[in-house]
Design a protein around this motif. Sequence first.
Motif, PDB file in Angstrom:
ATOM      1  N   THR A  53       1.124  -1.312   0.118  1.00 33.26           N
ATOM      2  CA  THR A  53      -0.031   0.125   0.461  1.00 33.26           C
ATOM      3  C   THR A  53       0.314   1.506   0.014  1.00 33.26           C
ATOM      4  O   THR A  53      -0.051   2.702   0.359  1.00 33.26           O
ATOM      5  N   LEU A  64      -7.277   3.938  -9.830  1.00 29.64           N
ATOM      6  CA  LEU A  64      -7.535   2.716 -10.201  1.00 29.64           C
ATOM      7  C   LEU A  64      -9.163   3.568  -8.602  1.00 29.64           C
ATOM      8  O   LEU A  64      -8.281   4.443  -7.624  1.00 29.64           O
ATOM      9  N   TYR A  65      -9.740   2.664  -8.507  1.00 29.53           N
ATOM     10  CA  TYR A  65     -11.112   3.114  -7.888  1.00 29.53           C
ATOM     11  C   TYR A  65     -11.043   1.031  -6.262  1.00 29.53           C
ATOM     12  O   TYR A  65     -11.465   0.514  -7.354  1.00 29.53           O
ATOM     13  N   SER A  66     -10.863   2.641  -5.666  1.00 26.29           N
ATOM     14  CA  SER A  66     -10.565   0.725  -4.703  1.00 26.29           C
ATOM     15  C   SER A  66     -12.909   1.144  -4.383  1.00 26.29           C
ATOM     16  O   SER A  66     -13.804   1.784  -4.052  1.00 26.29           O
ATOM     17  N   PRO A  67     -13.195  -0.018  -4.009  1.00 22.87           N
ATOM     18  CA  PRO A  67     -14.476  -0.761  -3.161  1.00 22.87           C
ATOM     19  C   PRO A  67     -15.253   0.603  -2.432  1.00 22.87           C
ATOM     20  O   PRO A  67     -16.003   0.775  -1.980  1.00 22.87           O
ATOM     21  N   GLU A  68     -13.815   1.145  -1.071  1.00 22.08           N
ATOM     22  CA  GLU A  68     -14.398   1.569   0.016  1.00 22.08           C
ATOM     23  C   GLU A  68     -14.379   3.606  -0.648  1.00 22.08           C
ATOM     24  O   GLU A  68     -15.334   4.388  -0.360  1.00 22.08           O
ATOM     25  N   SER A  69     -13.813   3.868  -1.549  1.00 20.71           N
ATOM     26  CA  SER A  69     -14.109   5.183  -2.178  1.00 20.71           C
ATOM     27  C   SER A  69     -15.023   4.954  -3.492  1.00 20.71           C
ATOM     28  O   SER A  69     -15.786   6.022  -3.251  1.00 20.71           O
TER      29      SER A  69
END
Length: 356
Positions: free
Chosen positions: A299, A351-356
């Motif tokens: 990360t 990149l887009y994470s599920p949290e965002s």
Amino acid sequence: MAELGAHLTAASAGDDRPSIFEAVAQDSLMAAVKPALQHLVKVLAESNPGRYGFLWRWFDEIYVLLDLLLQQYYLARCSASFSENFYSLKRIPIGDCRQQPLATAGLPKRQHWKSLLLLVLVPYLKGKLEKLVSSLREEDEYSIHPPSSSWKRFYRAFLAAYPFVNMTWEGWFLIQQLCYILGKAQHHSPMLRLAGVRLVRLTAEDIQALEKKSAGASSSQTHSIKTQVQSAVRKALGGIAFSLSTGLSISVFFLQFLDWWYSSENQETIKSLTALPTPPPPVHLNHEASSALLPKLKTVCPLCRKIRVNATALSTSGFVFCYRCVYSYVKTHQRCPITGYATELQHLVKLYSPES
């Protein structure tokens, strides 16, 4: 081995008797043409089933009609089948007569019709029998027939006996060929013996007679209407047969190549030749240096060494950075910070994470 070599040499050196290699080669010629033609018809049928599908469904029947026309033309004109004429051979009746008839004289009617039936009908029936055996084996494996069916017992008995019958048939041909090699038989094939003929080489007189016959056929004239109609029909059938034979003569080696190319034994070779090359592994400019740049935590951004913000990947290398860090670096250096691959700003992928 020395005795066998002597027999082969004597057979090859004979005035009229063809060698075993010529005899077997002319047999394999038509055997190679049919599978190649079958593949061409299959390609046409798959490309346009509505127009060419009937060719595939009735291929055996269409082929046997063309084969009948072709063999009849050559037997009447050259006293030989298409493949035998291709290798400069002819058929003569079995006998002790020293004076051989010319190829243009044709065979006696009895030997002519026997030869025609054995050349065309026997391979057709053998092919149909092999297809029947294959379909019966599939039905037996999937138990399509009821267990108490009397037909099933008959089918199983037939399937059990067929390999022995086929082995006997092939052994008959093998024994005949061995006898021919050793000079104990006049025929390399039992079919020739059943037809009452044997194979000999064409002589110079045969070739001259065939040339004169071809030249004289075009100049001959008939007067009566009946003979004119008969002559026109013969010319039409002869023209079709001649066109077919000429096309086969020109494309026979191409058809044999197709048969070899699409044979089951050649599939591995085809895959190795037509397969796309395996791409090489990524080459880093400096493997040790690039490894040192990568943080232990996935990360963390390799540039700022902090937790990534607005994670952005480079499509050229697949490594992920902070958007601000990698944007500034690529804009300045036009390469990936880790691999050194040439990179432009358009290669940045957010990149887009599920949290965002």
